[in-house]
Enzyme design. Structure first.
Site, PDB file in Angstrom:
ATOM      1  N   SER A 101       6.544  -4.892 -10.581  1.00  0.00           N
ATOM      2  CA  SER A 101       7.211  -4.196  -9.732  1.00  0.00           C
ATOM      3  C   SER A 101       8.040  -5.305  -8.964  1.00  0.00           C
ATOM      4  O   SER A 101       9.205  -5.037  -8.556  1.00  0.00           O
ATOM      5  CB  SER A 101       6.420  -3.618  -8.681  1.00  0.00           C
ATOM      6  OG  SER A 101       7.098  -2.828  -7.672  1.00  0.00           O
ATOM      7  N   ARG A 154      -3.438  -4.209  -4.732  1.00  0.00           N
ATOM      8  CA  ARG A 154      -3.133  -3.285  -5.964  1.00  0.00           C
ATOM      9  C   ARG A 154      -3.183  -4.320  -7.280  1.00  0.00           C
ATOM     10  O   ARG A 154      -3.360  -5.566  -7.020  1.00  0.00           O
ATOM     11  CB  ARG A 154      -1.371  -3.156  -5.986  1.00  0.00           C
ATOM     12  CG  ARG A 154      -0.897  -2.107  -6.891  1.00  0.00           C
ATOM     13  CD  ARG A 154       0.766  -1.994  -6.939  1.00  0.00           C
ATOM     14  NE  ARG A 154       1.148  -0.931  -7.789  1.00  0.00           N
ATOM     15  CZ  ARG A 154       2.286  -0.664  -7.985  1.00  0.00           C
ATOM     16  NH1 ARG A 154       3.451  -1.370  -7.148  1.00  0.00           N
ATOM     17  NH2 ARG A 154       3.016  -0.088  -9.008  1.00  0.00           N
ATOM     18  N   MET A 193       9.065  11.349  -1.322  1.00  0.00           N
ATOM     19  CA  MET A 193       9.702  10.019  -0.612  1.00  0.00           C
ATOM     20  C   MET A 193      10.994   9.487  -1.313  1.00  0.00           C
ATOM     21  O   MET A 193      11.780   8.786  -0.350  1.00  0.00           O
ATOM     22  CB  MET A 193       8.587   8.837  -0.380  1.00  0.00           C
ATOM     23  CG  MET A 193       7.372   9.197   0.288  1.00  0.00           C
ATOM     24  SD  MET A 193       6.330   7.620   0.624  1.00  0.00           S
ATOM     25  CE  MET A 193       7.209   6.448   1.215  1.00  0.00           C
ATOM     26  N   GLY A 215       2.538  -1.297  -2.503  1.00  0.00           N
ATOM     27  CA  GLY A 215       2.661   0.005  -1.867  1.00  0.00           C
ATOM     28  C   GLY A 215       2.753   0.169  -0.316  1.00  0.00           C
ATOM     29  O   GLY A 215       2.574   1.274   0.025  1.00  0.00           O
ATOM     30  N   HIS A 250       3.264  -8.705   5.328  1.00  0.00           N
ATOM     31  CA  HIS A 250       3.019  -9.182   4.116  1.00  0.00           C
ATOM     32  C   HIS A 250       2.116 -10.618   4.277  1.00  0.00           C
ATOM     33  O   HIS A 250       1.822 -11.165   3.223  1.00  0.00           O
ATOM     34  CB  HIS A 250       4.325  -9.556   3.140  1.00  0.00           C
ATOM     35  CG  HIS A 250       5.055  -8.199   2.857  1.00  0.00           C
ATOM     36  ND1 HIS A 250       4.314  -6.988   2.415  1.00  0.00           N
ATOM     37  CD2 HIS A 250       6.304  -7.816   2.742  1.00  0.00           C
ATOM     38  CE1 HIS A 250       5.174  -6.234   2.063  1.00  0.00           C
ATOM     39  NE2 HIS A 250       6.844  -6.778   2.359  1.00  0.00           N
ATOM     40  N   PHE A 309       5.356  10.766  -4.159  1.00  0.00           N
ATOM     41  CA  PHE A 309       6.571   9.512  -4.683  1.00  0.00           C
ATOM     42  C   PHE A 309       7.783  10.599  -4.711  1.00  0.00           C
ATOM     43  O   PHE A 309       8.974  10.028  -4.265  1.00  0.00           O
ATOM     44  CB  PHE A 309       6.075   9.091  -5.850  1.00  0.00           C
ATOM     45  CG  PHE A 309       7.166   8.316  -6.422  1.00  0.00           C
ATOM     46  CD1 PHE A 309       7.254   6.934  -5.864  1.00  0.00           C
ATOM     47  CD2 PHE A 309       8.154   8.594  -7.474  1.00  0.00           C
ATOM     48  CE1 PHE A 309       8.384   6.047  -6.407  1.00  0.00           C
ATOM     49  CE2 PHE A 309       9.140   7.770  -7.835  1.00  0.00           C
ATOM     50  CZ  PHE A 309       9.323   6.542  -7.363  1.00  0.00           C
TER      51      PHE A 309
END
Length: 313
Positions: free
Chosen positions: A158, A150, A252, A68, A128, A249
């Site tokens: 995902s 998450r 965006m 996310g 990341h 969401f």
């Protein structure tokens, strides 16, 4: 516009063009035992940022791929605009004289770290990377870090769809093939369970706030308020609602042509919770449950994930 700067969408366009001509085995390279995408990261980058000087007021978002980070980036960008007395999304909050720099810290060319020294404060960075692979100065300055996590099953789901949609990453003929790689550390940016385990060592530090994808989904307004408080950004009720609305969401995804160009649909696919139930077999559920128990259950981050609520069939 200075040609040396890294425009995020332009960078992605070029990287995809290069990746399309590469063999699947060439798409990832290994650095210190972790895989990264060849077309957007490089060993030169990792060497160059070892001497990077963080600032105390840097705003840093850390999260494993598909946790996310695009969503939380929107929230943090708007909060920074508000802290600078600008209106999120308005012309005034974008300086036309100051072209965008790729916000993902490890992505881009090695020269970006020199250019970043000229950026005004507060600088916003997304990464990341695991903590041990970040520049040491980030932890010496006590720059504030928002750590986004998450539930692992939705991350894997995902990531599978993302890998098959974006040429930068190896694609997979079947979900089963992907699941095997995900569980055996063959992913770009490494094993998610090791990522959580390493970041858990830093979870008690005062300059780190952990938030879950699921809690932001459950209560966006409270989450935005807590994030703003952590970074010391006062918000009016009107500003809070604006940030919440702009980071939905639907909003965006609608705006993704501007923010992510032709890649909008790839980055904003579903934005939901529990999509993993459409893919995981009983055996895969058991394997991931065991991995969670082994690596992260019982830790601060493990408890924060509410695994029994979100990951039990």
């Amino acid at each position: 516009m200075e040609k040396s700067r890294t425009n995020p969408v332009g960078l992605l366009d070029k990287a995809v063009a290069v990746a399309n001509s590469m063999h699947r085995d060439e798409l990832l390279f290994s650095y210190k035992g972790i895989l990264y995408p060849t077309t957007v990261c490089s060993p030169e980058n990792f060497k160059a940022f070892e001497s990077f000087e963080a600032r105390k007021d840097d705003v840093i978002l850390a999260g494993y791929p598909k946790s996310g980070t695009n969503w939380l980036s929107q929230i943090l960008t708007d909060l920074i605009a508000i802290s600078q007395k600008k209106t999120p999304g308005s012309e005034s909050s974008v300086n036309a004289e100051e072209p965008e720099e790729e916000t993902y810290f490890e992505i881009g060319d090695a020269g970006k770290y020199e250019r970043m020294t000229k950026l005004p404060s507060p600088r916003f960075m997304v990464t990341h990377l695991r903590p041990e692979n970040l520049p040491k100065s980030i932890f010496k300055t006590n720059a504030k870090i928002l750590l986004l996590i998450r539930n692992p099953k939705d991350v894997a789901t995902s990531y599978y769809h993302f890998s098959n949609a974006l040429a930068l990453l190896p694609s997979y003929e079947t979900w089963d093939d992907f699941f095997t790689d995900f569980m055996t550390k063959k992913m770009a940016w490494g094993s998610y369970f090791e990522y959580l385990s390493e970041w858990n060592k830093y979870a008690d530090k005062e300059n780190i706030m952990t938030i879950t994808y699921e809690e932001v989904k459950e209560n966006p307004a409270l989450s935005v308020k807590n994030i703003a408080t952590f970074f010391g950004i006062p918000l009016t009720e009107e500003q809070l609602q604006l940030v919440v609305e702009r980071s939905s969401f639907q909003s965006m995804k609608k705006n993704s042509d501007k923010t992510h160009g032709s890649f909008g649909n790839i980055f904003f696919r579903k934005g939901g919770v529990s999509d993993w139930k459409n893919l995981f077999t009983e055996d895969q559920n058991e394997k991931m449950d065991r991995a969670f128990e082994e690596h992260i259950a019982g830790t601060k981050l493990g408890k924060k994930l509410k695994y029994d609520l979100y990951c039990k069939a």
